[in-house]
Design an enzyme around this catalytic site. Structure first.
Site, PDB file in Angstrom:
ATOM      1  N   GLY A   1       0.813  -1.215   0.000  1.00 57.05           N
ATOM      2  CA  GLY A   1       0.000   0.000   0.000  1.00 57.05           C
ATOM      3  C   GLY A   1       0.846   1.264   0.000  1.00 57.05           C
ATOM      4  CB  CYS A   2       3.821   2.235   1.930  1.00 58.97           C
ATOM      5  SG  CYS A   2       2.982   2.079   3.529  1.00 58.97           S
ATOM      6  CG  ASN A   3       5.981  -0.345  -2.331  1.00 59.12           C
ATOM      7  OD1 ASN A   3       6.642   0.248  -1.482  1.00 59.12           O
ATOM      8  ND2 ASN A   3       6.172  -1.620  -2.599  1.00 59.12           N
TER       9      ASN A   3
END
Length: 180
Positions: A69-71
């Site tokens: 999700g952070c990517n």
């Protein structure tokens, strides 16, 4: 018993899908900070006060570098950077997770478009964005985005572990500041 288990699982999924509330309300003073970070793979210092001199700041907290999700969120912010610049805003990503990988993360997923920095436990507490998932994730932040106006006041906040809407919502908030 099976029905009770199904109800509990459904309730848990419903809670996890709904946005959490960011602790800093609109109009609150955003805590100032200086932090070690990276941009385009190079180490830098990130200073909120310095960034605010240029205009509003989109300060987004994310759980950890190199998580799915952070990517996605970093890539979405990188792709929207021309729009944020046109609106006069600076974007800063902050995390307490996998901070030893921020140089690589800033080059790869942020595409060198904006800085990412280490959020200390104290900063995570002051912004009240602790993920709070136990010892293995101690010090990680949840996914919360703040738009901070030039005066250092919170103009907008959005918390949701799903990364999809953070960019669009924060860009709309920045654009609304320009209309005032």
């Amino acid at each position: 018993m099976k029905i009770l288990r199904t109800v509990i699982v459904a309730a848990a999924l419903g809670l996890s899908a709904s946005p959490a509330l960011a602790a800093l309300d609109k109009g609150a003073e955003a805590p100032r900070f200086t932090a070690q970070g990276a941009m385009a793979g190079k180490p830098i210092r990130v200073d909120l006060a310095t960034s605010l001199k240029k205009g509003p700041v989109v300060l987004y907290f994310f759980p950890a570098a190199f998580t799915s999700g952070c990517n996605l969120e970093a890539q979405a912010f990188a792709e929207a950077m021309d729009d944020f610049r046109k609106a006069g805003a600076t974007v800063i990503g902050m995390t307490g997770g996998n901070t030893s990988q921020l140089r690589e993360f800033s080059a790869k997923h942020c595409a060198g478009q904006f800085p990412v920095a280490t959020a200390s436990k104290d900063l995570i507490e002051r912004y009240d964005v602790s993920l709070g998932l136990g010892a293995d994730k101690a010090g990680w932040s949840d996914r919360t985005t703040y738009v901070i106006d030039r005066d250092g006041k919170v103009a907008f906040s959005y918390s949701n572990l799903k990364p999809q809407e953070h960019v669009a919502r924060s860009l709309a908030a920045v654009r609304s500041l320009a209309r005032k």
